[in-house]
Design an enzyme around this catalytic site. Structure first.
Site, PDB file in Angstrom:
ATOM      1  N   SER A  12       0.850  -1.192   0.000  1.00  0.00           N
ATOM      2  CA  SER A  12       0.000   0.000   0.000  1.00  0.00           C
ATOM      3  C   SER A  12       0.881   1.236   0.000  1.00  0.00           C
ATOM      4  CB  SER A  12      -0.883   0.022   1.244  1.00  0.00           C
ATOM      5  OG  SER A  12      -1.378   1.333   1.430  1.00  0.00           O
ATOM      6  N   HIS A  37      -1.256  -1.333  -4.279  1.00  0.00           N
ATOM      7  CA  HIS A  37      -2.526  -0.985  -3.643  1.00  0.00           C
ATOM      8  C   HIS A  37      -2.546   0.521  -3.358  1.00  0.00           C
ATOM      9  CE1 HIS A  37      -6.044  -1.983  -1.080  1.00  0.00           C
ATOM     10  NE2 HIS A  37      -5.587  -1.041  -0.256  1.00  0.00           N
ATOM     11  N   ASP A  39      -4.617   3.661  -1.789  1.00  0.00           N
ATOM     12  CA  ASP A  39      -5.667   3.981  -0.812  1.00  0.00           C
ATOM     13  C   ASP A  39      -6.184   5.401  -0.995  1.00  0.00           C
ATOM     14  OD1 ASP A  39      -5.950   1.609   0.827  1.00  0.00           O
ATOM     15  OD2 ASP A  39      -3.905   1.982   1.527  1.00  0.00           O
ATOM     16  N   MET A  41      -8.753   8.229   0.239  1.00  0.00           N
ATOM     17  CA  MET A  41      -9.532   8.593   1.433  1.00  0.00           C
ATOM     18  C   MET A  41     -10.044  10.019   1.306  1.00  0.00           C
ATOM     19  SD  MET A  41      -7.166   7.022   4.437  1.00  0.00           S
ATOM     20  CE  MET A  41      -6.412   5.400   4.308  1.00  0.00           C
ATOM     21  N   HIS A  70      -8.384   1.261  -3.842  1.00  0.00           N
ATOM     22  CA  HIS A  70      -9.293   1.040  -2.709  1.00  0.00           C
ATOM     23  C   HIS A  70      -9.928   2.377  -2.344  1.00  0.00           C
ATOM     24  CE1 HIS A  70      -9.525  -0.202   1.860  1.00  0.00           C
ATOM     25  NE2 HIS A  70     -10.713  -0.018   1.318  1.00  0.00           N
ATOM     26  N   MET A  72     -12.005   4.618  -0.149  1.00  0.00           N
ATOM     27  CA  MET A  72     -12.612   4.836   1.166  1.00  0.00           C
ATOM     28  C   MET A  72     -13.268   6.200   1.106  1.00  0.00           C
ATOM     29  SD  MET A  72      -9.491   3.155   3.281  1.00  0.00           S
ATOM     30  CE  MET A  72      -8.422   3.277   1.837  1.00  0.00           C
ATOM     31  N   MET A 141     -11.402  -6.113   5.551  1.00  0.00           N
ATOM     32  CA  MET A 141     -10.557  -5.198   6.324  1.00  0.00           C
ATOM     33  C   MET A 141     -10.210  -5.837   7.667  1.00  0.00           C
ATOM     34  SD  MET A 141     -10.224  -2.543   4.344  1.00  0.00           S
ATOM     35  CE  MET A 141      -9.221  -1.625   5.527  1.00  0.00           C
ATOM     36  N   ASP A 176      -6.681  -6.500   4.184  1.00  0.00           N
ATOM     37  CA  ASP A 176      -6.095  -5.164   4.239  1.00  0.00           C
ATOM     38  C   ASP A 176      -6.039  -4.660   5.679  1.00  0.00           C
ATOM     39  OD1 ASP A 176      -5.123  -2.692   3.641  1.00  0.00           O
ATOM     40  OD2 ASP A 176      -6.873  -2.017   2.497  1.00  0.00           O
TER      41      ASP A 176
END
Ligand code: DX5
Ligand code: ZN
Length: 232
Positions: A12, A37, A39, A41, A70, A72, A141, A176
């Site tokens: 990540s 990966h 992330d 957010m 991913h 979020m 998660m 994750d």
């Protein structure tokens, strides 16, 4: 990209040097990462902000293999096209991000990306059965999303039940949060094939000295494969 349940390590970049994403992606791939990966957010769905589609598009040319995005964020749907255009191979949305996950997964597949569903630690498998035909990945998660470096929350039972539910369907199980050489074997044995790891991959190394990334990736992989009885 043919489907395989072999263990894949997905660093990540949340734990990478944010001023150096391109070089960091190249470094972890050179050091043996299978996927990268990413992330995303929004400071609303989770209490932290990272970056959006423009950064993903800038990173894309520096990733040779799979770019695993991913999300979020909430809402998700208005941004799917943007992340698909940025070159995401997988786009994963959270079950908890809104009332219409079915529509979201339809939109992800329609964008040309593979569709992933993420489940927070407090979310059960209710409803997943109705979505199986639209899924390429389920992300379980093992921390509450928002930050790297958190303590692993054991989701063995959920992963085992999910693995049974998936059966022979070509759906990856991704884990994750809090993955290290100590926790990777637990999750591999339960049925996970994609192991996301941020701090445990990037610790001790840098773009100038990337060898520790390789050592970290190899030790997570060896621990996971050892648990499966794969010759390492
Ligand atoms: C958590 C993120 C994870 C995180 C993992 O919200 O989705 O991908 O970066 O970091 P570690 O491996 O440090 O727990
Ligand atoms: Zn993640």
């Amino acid at each position: 990209m043919s489907f395989s349940r072999a263990i894949k390590i997905a660093p990540s970049i949340l734990a990478a040097d944010f001023a150096n994403f391109g070089a960091e992606c190249r470094a972890v791939e050179d050091q043996g990462a299978d996927w990268v990966h990413v992330d995303v957010m929004d400071g609303h769905f989770v209490p932290n902000i990272t970056f959006g589609p423009a950064t993903c598009a800038a990173i894309r040319p520096h990733i040779r293999g799979v770019m695993d995005v991913h999300l979020m964020i909430a809402p998700v749907d208005p941004y799917i096209e943007g992340f698909a255009k940025a070159g995401a191979d997988f786009i994963t949305a959270h079950m908890e991000a809104g009332p219409h996950i079915h529509r979201t997964l339809q939109a992800i597949r329609a964008s040309g990306a593979k569709a992933g569903l993420a489940l927070n630690p407090g979310t059960g498998l209710d409803g997943v059965e109705n979505l199986l035909d639209m899924l390429d990945l389920v992300c379980v998660m093992t921390v509450n999303p928002g930050f790297g470096g958190q303590k692993f929350i054991d989701m063995t039972d959920k992963v085992q039940r999910l693995r049974a539910l998936i059966g022979s369907r070509p759906i990856h199980i991704e884990i994750d949060g809090g993955i290290t050489p100590d926790t990777a074997p637990i999750m591999a044995r339960a049925g996970a094939d994609v192991l996301v790891a941020g701090s445990a991959v990037f610790k001790g190394g840098s773009v100038a000295d990337p060898a520790p990334y390789g050592a970290n990736i190899r030790s997570i992989r060896a621990a996971a494969e050892g648990a499966l009885g794969v010759a390492v």
